[in-house]
Design an enzyme around this catalytic site. Structure first.
Site, mmCIF file in Angstrom:
data_model
loop_
_atom_site.group_PDB
_atom_site.id
_atom_site.type_symbol
_atom_site.label_atom_id
_atom_site.label_comp_id
_atom_site.label_asym_id
_atom_site.label_seq_id
_atom_site.Cartn_x
_atom_site.Cartn_y
_atom_site.Cartn_z
ATOM 1 C CG ASP A 149 -34.475 -8.288 -54.999
ATOM 2 O OD1 ASP A 149 -35.189 -7.685 -54.168
ATOM 3 O OD2 ASP A 149 -34.834 -9.345 -55.541
ATOM 4 C CB CYS A 168 -34.963 -10.682 -52.236
ATOM 5 S SG CYS A 168 -35.193 -12.358 -51.626
ATOM 6 C CB THR A 191 -39.869 -14.711 -50.981
ATOM 7 O OG1 THR A 191 -38.633 -15.053 -51.642
ATOM 8 C CG2 THR A 191 -41.015 -14.693 -51.988
ATOM 9 N N GLY A 192 -37.379 -13.179 -49.535
ATOM 10 C CA GLY A 192 -36.254 -13.486 -48.644
ATOM 11 C C GLY A 192 -35.627 -14.835 -48.968
ATOM 12 N N GLY A 227 -34.454 -16.253 -51.958
ATOM 13 C CA GLY A 227 -33.223 -16.226 -52.757
ATOM 14 C C GLY A 227 -32.057 -15.690 -51.954
ATOM 15 C CG HIS A 272 -31.561 -21.872 -29.323
ATOM 16 N ND1 HIS A 272 -32.468 -22.905 -29.223
ATOM 17 C CD2 HIS A 272 -31.467 -21.331 -28.078
ATOM 18 C CE1 HIS A 272 -32.906 -22.984 -27.973
ATOM 19 N NE2 HIS A 272 -32.327 -22.028 -27.261
ATOM 20 N NE ARG A 285 -42.184 -8.318 -55.191
ATOM 21 C CZ ARG A 285 -41.644 -8.732 -56.331
ATOM 22 N NH1 ARG A 285 -41.459 -10.035 -56.550
ATOM 23 N NH2 ARG A 285 -41.281 -7.858 -57.257
ATOM 24 N NE ARG A 340 -29.310 -27.029 -25.340
ATOM 25 C CZ ARG A 340 -29.974 -26.025 -24.741
ATOM 26 N NH1 ARG A 340 -29.379 -25.311 -23.828
ATOM 27 N NH2 ARG A 340 -31.236 -25.766 -25.065
ATOM 28 C CG HIS A 341 -27.685 -23.196 -28.283
ATOM 29 N ND1 HIS A 341 -28.538 -24.117 -28.859
ATOM 30 C CD2 HIS A 341 -28.238 -22.845 -27.107
ATOM 31 C CE1 HIS A 341 -29.573 -24.292 -28.063
ATOM 32 N NE2 HIS A 341 -29.417 -23.537 -26.997
ATOM 33 N NE ARG A 383 -26.978 -28.626 -29.661
ATOM 34 C CZ ARG A 383 -28.017 -28.705 -28.864
ATOM 35 N NH1 ARG A 383 -29.019 -27.835 -28.985
ATOM 36 N NH2 ARG A 383 -28.096 -29.644 -27.936
HETATM 37 C C1 RB5 Z 1 -37.727 -10.877 -57.709
HETATM 38 O O1 RB5 Z 1 -38.829 -10.854 -58.550
HETATM 39 C C2 RB5 Z 1 -37.838 -12.034 -56.717
HETATM 40 O O2 RB5 Z 1 -37.686 -13.241 -57.375
HETATM 41 C C3 RB5 Z 1 -36.814 -11.883 -55.628
HETATM 42 O O3 RB5 Z 1 -36.991 -10.666 -54.998
HETATM 43 C C4 RB5 Z 1 -36.837 -12.915 -54.512
HETATM 44 O O4 RB5 Z 1 -38.098 -13.031 -53.954
HETATM 45 C C5 RB5 Z 1 -36.187 -14.206 -54.807
HETATM 46 O O5 RB5 Z 1 -36.089 -15.102 -53.969
#
Ligand code: RB5
Length: 147
Positions: free
Chosen positions: A12, A69, A71-72, A74, A102, A113, A136-137, A140
């Site tokens: 994004d 994104c 934080t990763g 979403g 694994h 970010r 074994r993985h 799973r």
């Molecule tokens: C966008 O502001 C932010 O919410 C998106 O990049 C992400 O971190 C969502 O999980």
């Protein structure tokens, strides 16, 4: 483009810059990259890009993908709703290594970010270089798509 070893990448707006840098990092190493967007800093819904990348991996069109994104979080939530997708949100080398050994993670998820460029490149390189251990993985990970 041969998609056999290609990587589909998407982000994004919050991770556009890091996506572009990772794309260049991969291209410089001779890895084929399909860029699913976003292509501008305008605010977008991360889920739309997760669906493009995870959908393509789920359908077997690409063996692996990278999603980013802010934080990763979403992206990993959205991607892991697709069958055959094992998306791993990682910010350290050990987790990336284990996600391949694994979990046979076929999508690497990164937080634009959260990570500096050098660490992000190291995570991507480790993810590319580490093979699934199998054994074994395998049972799973196969059980993940069974309710
Ligand atoms: C966008 O502001 C932010 O919410 C998106 O990049 C992400 O971190 C969502 O999980």
């Amino acid at each position: 483009m041969s998609r056999e070893n290609a990587i589909i990448i998407g982000s994004d707006h919050a991770a556009l810059e890091l996506k572009e840098k990772i794309k260049k990092f991969l291209l410089d190493k001779g890895v084929s990259v399909e860029d699913a967007g976003t292509h501008s800093p305008a605010s977008v819904n991360y889920a739309d890009y997760a669906k493009k990348v995870a959908g393509a991996v789920s359908r077997g069109e690409f063996p692996r993908g990278i999603l980013l994104c802010g934080t990763g979080l979403g992206m990993s939530m959205a991607a892991n709703r697709f069958s055959n997708v094992r998306a791993a949100l990682c910010s350290d080398v050990f987790s990336v290594k284990m996600s391949r050994l694994h979990n046979d993670a076929n999508i690497l998820v990164l937080g634009g970010r959260i990570l500096g460029d050098i660490l992000a490149f190291e995570l991507v390189q480790t993810w590319l270089d580490t093979e699934f251990e199998g054994g074994r993985h395998l049972d799973r990970i196969e059980s993940l798509d069974r309710n």
